[in-house]
Design a protein around this motif. Structure first.
Motif, mmCIF file in Angstrom:
data_model
loop_
_atom_site.group_PDB
_atom_site.id
_atom_site.type_symbol
_atom_site.label_atom_id
_atom_site.label_comp_id
_atom_site.label_asym_id
_atom_site.label_seq_id
_atom_site.Cartn_x
_atom_site.Cartn_y
_atom_site.Cartn_z
ATOM 1 N N GLN A 270 -10.819 -47.605 12.780
ATOM 2 C CA GLN A 270 -11.829 -48.264 11.879
ATOM 3 C C GLN A 270 -11.653 -49.564 11.976
ATOM 4 O O GLN A 270 -12.873 -50.346 12.026
ATOM 5 C CB GLN A 270 -11.690 -47.627 10.453
ATOM 6 C CG GLN A 270 -12.927 -47.841 9.451
ATOM 7 C CD GLN A 270 -12.951 -47.240 8.306
ATOM 8 O OE1 GLN A 270 -11.947 -46.140 8.066
ATOM 9 N NE2 GLN A 270 -13.536 -47.852 7.336
ATOM 10 N N LEU B 10 -13.086 -40.748 9.644
ATOM 11 C CA LEU B 10 -13.845 -41.741 10.078
ATOM 12 C C LEU B 10 -15.493 -41.341 9.831
ATOM 13 O O LEU B 10 -16.275 -42.324 9.696
ATOM 14 C CB LEU B 10 -13.947 -41.666 11.524
ATOM 15 C CG LEU B 10 -12.568 -42.298 12.277
ATOM 16 C CD1 LEU B 10 -12.659 -42.262 13.739
ATOM 17 C CD2 LEU B 10 -12.462 -43.993 11.911
ATOM 18 N N GLN C 268 -17.822 -43.001 7.264
ATOM 19 C CA GLN C 268 -18.730 -44.486 7.568
ATOM 20 C C GLN C 268 -19.315 -44.296 8.777
ATOM 21 O O GLN C 268 -20.312 -44.938 9.204
ATOM 22 C CB GLN C 268 -17.917 -45.787 7.656
ATOM 23 C CG GLN C 268 -17.161 -45.904 6.359
ATOM 24 C CD GLN C 268 -16.740 -47.312 6.233
ATOM 25 O OE1 GLN C 268 -17.302 -48.322 6.791
ATOM 26 N NE2 GLN C 268 -15.244 -47.383 5.948
ATOM 27 N N TYR C 269 -19.293 -43.224 9.926
ATOM 28 C CA TYR C 269 -19.688 -43.482 11.114
ATOM 29 C C TYR C 269 -20.038 -41.716 11.362
ATOM 30 O O TYR C 269 -19.559 -40.763 10.977
ATOM 31 C CB TYR C 269 -18.398 -43.697 11.984
ATOM 32 C CG TYR C 269 -18.141 -44.985 11.856
ATOM 33 C CD1 TYR C 269 -18.796 -46.252 11.902
ATOM 34 C CD2 TYR C 269 -16.829 -45.362 11.417
ATOM 35 C CE1 TYR C 269 -18.310 -47.511 11.656
ATOM 36 C CE2 TYR C 269 -16.195 -46.517 11.201
ATOM 37 C CZ TYR C 269 -16.904 -47.594 11.007
ATOM 38 O OH TYR C 269 -16.366 -48.674 10.725
#
Length: 277
Positions: free
Chosen positions: A269, A49, A52-53
């Motif tokens: 996601q 994850l 992107q986060y």
């Protein structure tokens, strides 16, 4: 690039350890562990994850590398209040909150008490909708009669077969490195007292009558051969939470972040993307 960090956030009864991934990103995701676990269980999912986060993996008070005060309350409601305080301290409102097992029920508490902090809620094999610890066990724990039992258990070196059975994982999954990492926090001398106190303070299922009031976008994920949580618990979530989405993992059990981390990360996601078009 996946920038990681670790630090502690003070709450009323002690400090909460935070393991964070993807510090170079802005959108916050928080992963809550379940019983007898800590942030380590999310390592594979979090790493994916984090592409992107910004991913936060707190250790609940009494678990992992967080403080383990013997006199604190360890109910799910109290743990939810602490995690709410952590979210506020981190300044990550609009967080995508994910909870596994006990952590799932704690996440449901947060969705009810502070929905303004959440952008989405993902419940991975969540507990709830059932009676928790039996009354005689809670009574014995409150009297302190369970402390010695857990002290004796903690003094004995855990065998790989025991951990495999506890986590419902095949024995081949329990490597020496995995064994050492999972059991390291158990070496804290306060751990036996915290386990007993958690039994004494158990409040499983007490928010069942409120679950229909969860209105943040919610995803439920569970395995079809989960042996830890009765399927009726999952069905109750499906029947009660408004506009809930469900993903069934055929032939998978309870510890999905260990059994199929790639698939679980992809599901989380995908749901986040749906919630943030």
């Amino acid at each position: 690039m996946n920038l990681t960090a670790a630090w502690k956030v003070p709450v009323e009864e002690g400090d909460i350890h935070i393991q964070a991934y993807g510090m170079n990103h802005d959108v916050p995701v928080m992963l809550l562990h379940g019983t007898a676990a800590y942030h380590y269980c999310w390592r594979s999912v979090a790493a994916q994850l984090a592409s992107q986060y910004r991913v936060y993996c707190p250790d609940l008070l009494g678990s992992g590398f967080s403080d383990k005060p013997r006199t604190a309350l360890y109910s799910k409601q109290k743990q939810a209040k602490r995690i709410q305080a952590v979210i506020e301290a981190l300044g990550c409102e609009d967080v995508h909150l994910v909870g596994h097992s006990m952590g799932g029920e704690i996440a449901a508490h947060i969705a009810l008490q502070a929905p303004h902090l959440l952008r989405s809620l993902t419940l991975v094999a969540p507990d709830g909708f059932r009676r928790g610890v039996a009354s005689p066990v809670k009574w014995a724990a409150r009297k302190g009669w369970m402390d010695g039992i857990f002290r004796g258990a903690m003094n004995r070196k855990m065998k790989p077969t025991t951990l495999a059975r506890m986590l419902s994982l095949p024995l081949v999954h329990i490597t020496p490195e995995f064994m050492d990492s999972w059991t390291k926090p158990y070496q804290d001398p306060n751990t036996p007292y915290v386990i007993a106190k958690t039994l004494a303070d158990d409040d499983t299922g007490t928010i069942a009558h409120q679950i229909s009031e969860i209105h943040v976008p919610t995803l439920l994920i569970y395995g079809t051969i989960d042996k830890m949580i009765p399927k009726q618990v999952f069905r109750q979530y499906e029947q009660t939470v408004p506009n809930l989405c469900t993903e069934l993992y055929d032939s998978y059990g309870h510890i999905l972040m260990e059994e199929c981390p790639d698939r679980l990360a992809a599901s989380i996601q995908s749901f986040i993307v749906r919630c943030c078009p």
